[in-house]
Design a protein around this motif. Structure first.
Motif, short mmCIF file in Angstrom:
data_model
loop_
_atom_site.label_atom_id
_atom_site.label_comp_id
_atom_site.label_asym_id
_atom_site.label_seq_id
_atom_site.Cartn_x
_atom_site.Cartn_y
_atom_site.Cartn_z
N ASP A 184 -63.98 37.54 -49.14
CA ASP A 184 -64.35 38.19 -47.88
C ASP A 184 -64.45 37.08 -46.85
O ASP A 184 -65.41 36.30 -46.86
N VAL A 185 -63.44 36.99 -46.00
CA VAL A 185 -63.40 35.88 -45.04
C VAL A 185 -63.81 36.41 -43.67
O VAL A 185 -63.08 37.17 -43.03
N LYS A 186 -64.99 36.02 -43.26
CA LYS A 186 -65.57 36.57 -42.03
C LYS A 186 -65.11 35.80 -40.80
O LYS A 186 -64.91 34.59 -40.85
N TYR A 187 -64.97 36.53 -39.70
CA TYR A 187 -64.71 35.89 -38.41
C TYR A 187 -65.60 36.57 -37.37
O TYR A 187 -66.16 37.64 -37.64
N PRO A 208 -62.16 46.56 -35.55
CA PRO A 208 -62.17 47.17 -36.90
C PRO A 208 -62.97 46.32 -37.89
O PRO A 208 -63.02 45.09 -37.75
N LEU A 209 -63.57 46.99 -38.88
CA LEU A 209 -64.41 46.27 -39.86
C LEU A 209 -63.57 45.38 -40.77
O LEU A 209 -63.95 44.25 -41.07
N PRO A 257 -59.89 39.72 -44.25
CA PRO A 257 -60.61 39.29 -43.05
C PRO A 257 -61.56 40.41 -42.63
O PRO A 257 -61.14 41.57 -42.57
N THR A 258 -62.83 40.11 -42.42
CA THR A 258 -63.77 41.16 -42.00
C THR A 258 -64.56 40.69 -40.78
O THR A 258 -64.80 39.50 -40.60
N CYS A 259 -64.94 41.69 -39.99
CA CYS A 259 -65.56 41.40 -38.70
C CYS A 259 -67.03 41.02 -38.85
O CYS A 259 -67.82 41.80 -39.37
N MET A 260 -67.39 39.81 -38.39
CA MET A 260 -68.79 39.40 -38.32
C MET A 260 -69.14 39.17 -36.84
O MET A 260 -69.99 38.36 -36.49
N GLU A 294 -68.54 50.95 -47.00
CA GLU A 294 -67.10 50.76 -46.90
C GLU A 294 -66.68 49.42 -47.53
O GLU A 294 -65.70 49.36 -48.28
N LEU A 295 -67.43 48.35 -47.25
CA LEU A 295 -67.05 47.06 -47.85
C LEU A 295 -67.21 47.10 -49.37
O LEU A 295 -66.39 46.53 -50.10
N VAL A 296 -68.24 47.77 -49.85
CA VAL A 296 -68.41 47.88 -51.31
C VAL A 296 -67.22 48.63 -51.91
O VAL A 296 -66.67 48.24 -52.95
N LEU A 297 -66.77 49.68 -51.23
CA LEU A 297 -65.63 50.45 -51.75
C LEU A 297 -64.34 49.63 -51.71
O LEU A 297 -63.57 49.60 -52.68
#
Ligand code: URA
Length: 435
Positions: A199-202, A427-428, A236-239, A270-273
């Protein structure tokens, strides 16, 4: 004996280090044959000059070989997830039991809070008695009995990373792609897992806020995974906004429990799924991500993920009965609201400030070894893109003590903006990158 000064001189001018040079240097440092000042100079040279993919893989291998590699006979696949860290990121806590409930073991070697981010281990330790200092044998027992074990890096697991990481921390040399990638991947490879989700946050709450730097880190980690034959994917996930409705150790345990009860915030679920589906599919436990997603959703909704978590808490010495009373409704009395100074469309602008506000309230460490108060935290009411009216409650601060310090409230007031027009929130989850 490695000629450390020659290695440093080569990297100092941007030269490419040979595998033998990297191995010799790391081995000598891990064995205590090289002083910290050599390693600090090496880290600074890599930080400034960088490393290519081959050197980064060699550095990872050298660190990996400094300690033991786990290979547990569990009779089922193993997978793990690693996040580059953010504010309110409690995903591992509901994810690991949900994945284990679907038949995949998760040896979750986790970290402590770093800077403005909270750590999974610190969050779990807000459950009275929960023990995270597991030995290798205890990890194995937890995996056999529960399918999950949450613990800290043991003394024998990648000791070179432990030493180098401590040096990077005190010398301000964290934010380097080859150093972060090799540090994370050496530990994940040592776990002996079959599959890895990254999970690479930006965004403003991430260590590498620029999306492109996050993608560079993701590519570096996937390249290492490819060199070692480890199946991996990076999301990539939104932080640019906090995850879930709360941040703070005890509050996040409450939110994790809600997720494990099939409820809780939509972004957390959603992230867990998404991650759970990938862990099942990559490790071969599900035929597709769609099947994996449906099975993880079922584990959250039918109580089987929660049952695994309760077993893990009991197995690791925690007070499983305390979970029934969590979150305590009496905490409400200790909350101070922050109100909108005017009407507008709410946007988070500085998520890091939220993490530092929790640290300021005693819910994080300023120095290694500081004790953490699990109670302080934030409850978010306004969401990115939401229209709010003047005087509306944007968030609440949960603190111990009679009042919240003005400096903390000022920090929080600087963490958002009220825009004049509507906008679409980011988007998440972005397009995944694969090894
Ligand atoms: N987490 C790690 O394990 N290593 C890093 O370098 C950064 C975050």
């Amino acid at each position: 004996m490695i000629d450390a000064r020659a290695v440093l001189a080569k990297k100092r001018v941007g030269g490419k280090l040979e595998r033998a040079e990297i191995e010799g240097f790391v081995r000598a440092y891990a064995r205590g044959e090289l002083a910290d000042y050599f390693a600090s100079a090496f880290l600074m040279a890599v930080f400034v000059r960088g490393m290519d993919a081959r050197e980064t893989a060699d550095l990872t291998r050298a660190m990996l070989e400094s300690g033991e590699r786990w290979c547990f006979a569990l009779g089922r696949p193993t997978a793990d997830k690693h996040s580059t860290g953010g504010v309110g990121d409690k995903v591992s806590i509901p994810l690991a039991p949900a994945v284990a409930a679907c038949g995949v073991a998760v040896p979750m070697v986790s970290g402590r809070g770093l800077g403005h981010t909270g750590g999974t281990l610190d969050k779990l330790e807000s459950i009275a008695g929960f023990r995270t200092g597991l030995s290798r044998a205890e990890f194995e027992r937890g995996l056999v009995d529960c399918g999950v074990a949450f613990g800290a890096q043991t003394e024998e697991l990648v000791p070179a990373d432990r030493k180098l990481y401590a040096l990077r921390d005190v010398t301000g040399l964290i934010e380097s792609v080859p150093l972060i990638a090799s540090s994370i991947m050496s530990k994940k490879l040592a776990e002996g897992i079959d599959a890895l989700v990254l999970d690479v946050k930006y965004g403003s709450g991430a260590f590498l806020p620029e999306r492109e730097r996050g993608a560079e880190l993701a590519r570096a980690m996937l390249s290492i995974a490819g060199s070692f034959g480890l199946r991996a994917v990076a999301f990539p996930t939104c932080m640019g906004r906090p995850l879930g409705d709360t941040a703070g150790h005890a509050l996040e345990i409450g939110e994790s429990l809600e997720c494990l009860r099939g409820r809780g915030p939509a972004d957390l679920r959603e992230l867990v799924l998404v991650f759970g589906a990938s862990m099942l599919a990559l490790s071969g436990a599900a035929a597709s991500e769609a099947e994996g997603r449906a099975r993880i959703a079922r584990a959250l909704d039918d109580g089987s993920a929660l049952a695994v978590f309760e077993r893990v808490v009991a197995a690791q010495g925690g007070d499983a009965r305390a979970l029934e009373r969590w979150p305590d409704p009496r905490w409400q009395a200790a909350r101070v609201p922050l109100l909108a100074p005017r009407a507008g469309w709410f946007r988070w602008t500085d998520v890091r400030a939220l993490g530092w506000a929790i640290v300021d309230l005693g819910g994080g460490r300023r120095a290694l070894g500081d004790a953490i108060n699990p109670f302080p935290g934030l409850v978010f009411h306004a969401r990115d893109g939401q229209r709010v009216e003047r005087g509306e409650r944007l968030l609440e601060v949960q603190a111990t003590g009679a009042r919240v310090p003005d400096a903390v409230l000022d920090r929080l007031r600087g963490s958002f903006a009220l825009e004049d027009g509507p906008f679409e929130p980011e988007p998440l989850v972005g397009t995944p990158l694969r090894a």
